[in-house]
Design a protein around this motif. Sequence first.
Motif, PDB file in Angstrom:
ATOM      1  N   GLN A 115       0.835  -1.205   0.000  1.00  0.00           N
ATOM      2  CA  GLN A 115       0.000   0.000   0.000  1.00  0.00           C
ATOM      3  C   GLN A 115       0.868   1.253   0.000  1.00  0.00           C
ATOM      4  O   GLN A 115       0.565   2.233  -0.685  1.00  0.00           O
TER       5      GLN A 115
ATOM      6  N   ALA B 234       2.292   1.737  -3.456  1.00  0.00           N
ATOM      7  CA  ALA B 234       1.290   2.296  -4.364  1.00  0.00           C
ATOM      8  C   ALA B 234       1.216   3.816  -4.195  1.00  0.00           C
ATOM      9  O   ALA B 234       1.170   4.560  -5.180  1.00  0.00           O
ATOM     10  N   LYS B 235       1.243   4.266  -2.961  1.00  0.00           N
ATOM     11  CA  LYS B 235       1.191   5.714  -2.685  1.00  0.00           C
ATOM     12  C   LYS B 235       2.423   6.411  -3.260  1.00  0.00           C
ATOM     13  O   LYS B 235       2.309   7.472  -3.883  1.00  0.00           O
TER      14      LYS B 235
ATOM     15  N   LEU C 136       4.339   5.386  -5.734  1.00  0.00           N
ATOM     16  CA  LEU C 136       4.276   5.365  -7.198  1.00  0.00           C
ATOM     17  C   LEU C 136       3.376   6.480  -7.717  1.00  0.00           C
ATOM     18  O   LEU C 136       3.693   7.135  -8.711  1.00  0.00           O
ATOM     19  N   ARG C 137       2.261   6.698  -7.033  1.00  0.00           N
ATOM     20  CA  ARG C 137       1.350   7.786  -7.435  1.00  0.00           C
ATOM     21  C   ARG C 137       2.010   9.157  -7.276  1.00  0.00           C
ATOM     22  O   ARG C 137       1.638  10.107  -7.962  1.00  0.00           O
ATOM     23  N   GLN C 138       2.980   9.247  -6.375  1.00  0.00           N
ATOM     24  CA  GLN C 138       3.716  10.499  -6.162  1.00  0.00           C
ATOM     25  C   GLN C 138       4.857  10.660  -7.172  1.00  0.00           C
ATOM     26  O   GLN C 138       5.549  11.674  -7.160  1.00  0.00           O
TER      27      GLN C 138
ATOM     28  N   GLU D  55      -2.348  -4.359  -9.060  1.00  0.00           N
ATOM     29  CA  GLU D  55      -2.668  -2.988  -8.632  1.00  0.00           C
ATOM     30  C   GLU D  55      -1.467  -2.063  -8.852  1.00  0.00           C
ATOM     31  O   GLU D  55      -1.617  -0.934  -9.331  1.00  0.00           O
ATOM     32  N   LEU D  56      -0.277  -2.538  -8.532  1.00  0.00           N
ATOM     33  CA  LEU D  56       0.925  -1.726  -8.706  1.00  0.00           C
ATOM     34  C   LEU D  56       1.279  -1.593 -10.182  1.00  0.00           C
ATOM     35  O   LEU D  56       1.709  -0.531 -10.632  1.00  0.00           O
ATOM     36  N   LYS D  57       1.074  -2.660 -10.931  1.00  0.00           N
ATOM     37  CA  LYS D  57       1.366  -2.634 -12.371  1.00  0.00           C
ATOM     38  C   LYS D  57       0.479  -1.610 -13.077  1.00  0.00           C
ATOM     39  O   LYS D  57       0.916  -0.932 -14.004  1.00  0.00           O
ATOM     40  N   ALA D  58      -0.773  -1.495 -12.616  1.00  0.00           N
ATOM     41  CA  ALA D  58      -1.697  -0.525 -13.217  1.00  0.00           C
ATOM     42  C   ALA D  58      -1.219   0.912 -12.991  1.00  0.00           C
ATOM     43  O   ALA D  58      -1.415   1.773 -13.847  1.00  0.00           O
ATOM     44  N   ILE D  59      -0.578   1.165 -11.852  1.00  0.00           N
ATOM     45  CA  ILE D  59      -0.039   2.501 -11.573  1.00  0.00           C
ATOM     46  C   ILE D  59       1.217   2.713 -12.405  1.00  0.00           C
ATOM     47  O   ILE D  59       1.380   3.729 -13.054  1.00  0.00           O
TER      48      ILE D  59
END
Length: 59
Positions: free
Chosen positions: A10, A13-14, A16-18, A45-49
Amino acid sequence: MRHWTDQEKQQIAKLLRQGKHAREIGHLFGRSKSAVISLIHREPELKAIGLPRQWRRAA
């Protein structure tokens, strides 16, 4: 071999979004860049980001 926890996933993921790069994320978690990239490729989920693209300087 250490497994990634759900909490770590999690947090990644945060990050990666940054726009953080695999090397930066690996440093924060005490893991290699390759370990982070492998995780991103395995986790939908991470691959999609995805990872931010790196731009090369013109020679």
